[in-house]
Design an enzyme around this catalytic site. Sequence first.
Site, PDB file in Angstrom:
ATOM      1  CB  THR A  75      -1.142  13.809  -0.787  1.00  0.00           C
ATOM      2  OG1 THR A  75      -0.335  12.671  -1.019  1.00  0.00           O
ATOM      3  CG2 THR A  75      -0.826  14.869  -1.829  1.00  0.00           C
TER       4      THR A  75
ATOM      5  NE  ARG B 210       8.160   8.013  -4.068  1.00  0.00           N
ATOM      6  CZ  ARG B 210       6.972   8.417  -3.653  1.00  0.00           C
ATOM      7  NH1 ARG B 210       6.863   9.534  -2.953  1.00  0.00           N
ATOM      8  NH2 ARG B 210       5.877   7.723  -3.930  1.00  0.00           N
ATOM      9  CB  ILE B 211      10.221  12.522  -7.962  1.00  0.00           C
ATOM     10  CG1 ILE B 211      11.371  13.507  -7.707  1.00  0.00           C
ATOM     11  CG2 ILE B 211       8.999  13.246  -8.532  1.00  0.00           C
ATOM     12  CD1 ILE B 211      11.899  14.202  -8.951  1.00  0.00           C
ATOM     13  N   GLY B 212       7.503  11.393  -6.297  1.00  0.00           N
ATOM     14  CA  GLY B 212       6.251  10.643  -6.379  1.00  0.00           C
ATOM     15  C   GLY B 212       5.306  11.233  -7.403  1.00  0.00           C
ATOM     16  CG  ASP B 213       1.064  10.925  -6.648  1.00  0.00           C
ATOM     17  OD1 ASP B 213      -0.038  11.505  -6.621  1.00  0.00           O
ATOM     18  OD2 ASP B 213       1.651  10.545  -5.619  1.00  0.00           O
TER      19      ASP B 213
ATOM     20  CB  THR C  93      -4.226  11.785  -2.047  1.00  0.00           C
ATOM     21  OG1 THR C  93      -3.628  11.193  -0.880  1.00  0.00           O
ATOM     22  CG2 THR C  93      -5.731  11.586  -1.956  1.00  0.00           C
ATOM     23  N   GLY C  94      -2.574   9.063  -2.582  1.00  0.00           N
ATOM     24  CA  GLY C  94      -2.543   7.618  -2.401  1.00  0.00           C
ATOM     25  C   GLY C  94      -1.163   7.073  -2.665  1.00  0.00           C
ATOM     26  CE  LYS C  95      -0.766   1.163  -0.773  1.00  0.00           C
ATOM     27  NZ  LYS C  95      -1.262  -0.215  -0.701  1.00  0.00           N
ATOM     28  N   GLY C  96       1.786   6.652  -4.586  1.00  0.00           N
ATOM     29  CA  GLY C  96       2.318   7.441  -5.696  1.00  0.00           C
ATOM     30  C   GLY C  96       2.652   6.660  -6.958  1.00  0.00           C
TER      31      GLY C  96
END
Lengths: 312, 310
Positions: free
Chosen positions: A180, A208-211, A230-233
């Site tokens: 990100t 798919r929507i993330g963080d 940033t990272g695993k959403g």
Amino acid sequence: MVGWAIALHGGAGDIPFNLPDERRIPRETALGRCLDLGVSALKSGKHPLDVTELVVRELENHPDFNAGKGSVLTEQGTVEMEASIMEGKTKRCGAVSGLTTVVNPISVARLVMEKTPHIYLAFDAAEAFARAHGVETVEPSHFITPENIARLKQAKEFNRVQLDYTAPTPEIRGDSQIGTVGCVAVDNAGNLASATSTGGYVNKMVGRIGDTPVIGVGTYANHLCAVSATGKGEYIIRATVAREVAAVMEYKGLSLAEAAAYAVEQSGPKGTCGLVAVSANGEVAMPFNTTGMFRACATEDGYTEIAIWPKN
Amino acid sequence: MGGWAIAIQGAAGDIPIDLPDERRIPRLNALRYCLDLGVSALKSGKSPLDVTELVVRELENNPEFNAGKGSVLTTEGTVEMEASIMDGKTKRCGAVSGLTTVVNPISLARLVMEKTPHIYLAFDAAEAFARAHGVETVEPSHFITPYNIARLKQVKELNRVQLDHKEPQIYGDSQTGTVGCVAVDRAGNLASATSTGGHVNKMVGRIGDTPIIGAGTYANHLCAVSATGKGEMIIRGTVARDVAALMEFKGMSLAEAAACAVDRSGPRGTCGLVAVSASGEVAMPFNTTGMFRACATEDGFVEVAIWPKN
């Protein structure tokens, strides 16, 4: 009120220590260049909203980061980009998801904030909105890079969703060091802003929507601080990471450094996330619980850092 | 650990005190019916995740509320529904946006949570996911009611985005907003579920607070929260998350934290919420004229109301 400060990231994840030069140097150089751009802008009096947007645009345009050009691919080999931006004093914010032809998603997020009564537009409607406002668009193929085509193939072979930093088989493609991009900034007057942009997860489901576009999760700013995660959403969503930093500063009186470290720690197991944050009085924090995080920061009193792995 | 508790909201807003019977009574009846459903389910040992989903499904199916059938219309006269659900102990969650044919958006949100590695799916892909999982879908016209067609026309005439509670002189009641349910069982398991059609005359593709984890819906080991009101303010205020944060970091009680979160969300008329705590308490604060709400606790407290109690 103290001085200005800026911090930016190019993604947190399992960045291998033996990252080859040809993968490491261009990114470090880009981080340095973006930092200089951001610092010059702050010194020339630009508002943090402008500063964070211009830095993120630069990172979106750079094909080595997972945002804009260079975004990772969905399971169907397409690009779906999302971004959000937030201004601390007013808490105005904007977010977009599902962009496929817009060169700079962060700028559309800002347009949503400034030109509509809403905060968040997505997919076809966001694309139409971008066109209606004359935002630069290109063919979808513009965003797709050979590295990401290879990365998707690799992920499919493993038949699992992968945050693109994990490199389980170094022999195929040793680097998946993109995630990100984001930038946070504060000026002398304590104006704060945060901006984050991404292509998401390698092999993610279409739609798919993330963080990243979720206010309070990937991006947050209030009168105390500005945060970009940033990272695993999915972990970052559950932990409402960006909001957490500000909440523990406000409700528990923690310093920026303590609050940022706390938010990362409680986000999930090691390897989950990182963030960059600045406070209203010019401090910077860049904690992460992953192997590394592409990052850079500078403060008015002369501190500068450009790094990937932990400092120790 | 306290007893079980459940709270339901059918939207907060400028609900006029002179709301005519034919607009007030069906909704109050629906709230009572849903409360009984939820209470029975809790008493029979169903998990709060199941309880909140089934209550919200019921409200989605009722055309009097702004969710599922009866959703308000976008600026193009279409329906775009969104929902989210969250489990407190694990913080697993699911969210959907941009649904046009799915009868029960809240159930799709739950499927995203349970059947994918992701949390949030939207628009065409969410619709495709629904079909792939055999979820009940219908023609888009199913969701559209004459009432909402008229409301859209009214708003367009006034040429502004409105949370559908305003303008009593044309249509005296536009008292629909969002639906939501929070529940806790004796073991302290918590869950929250929220569903909506959004803002009257909203831009196509506009996402509000309802599917945003931490804004419209939140649950952790301390409490479960479902918010309703002006979506953009609830997003900025991260309202649902704030209730839990105030409890956790400032040691506030559920009642104090809930009231504080509403208070901080914006000027009067901004929002309301329902919340339950792990120890079986309930709070239903709002800073709007009214909020359709109902709650019950194991020790016998029951409330079904619209306006403030004083």
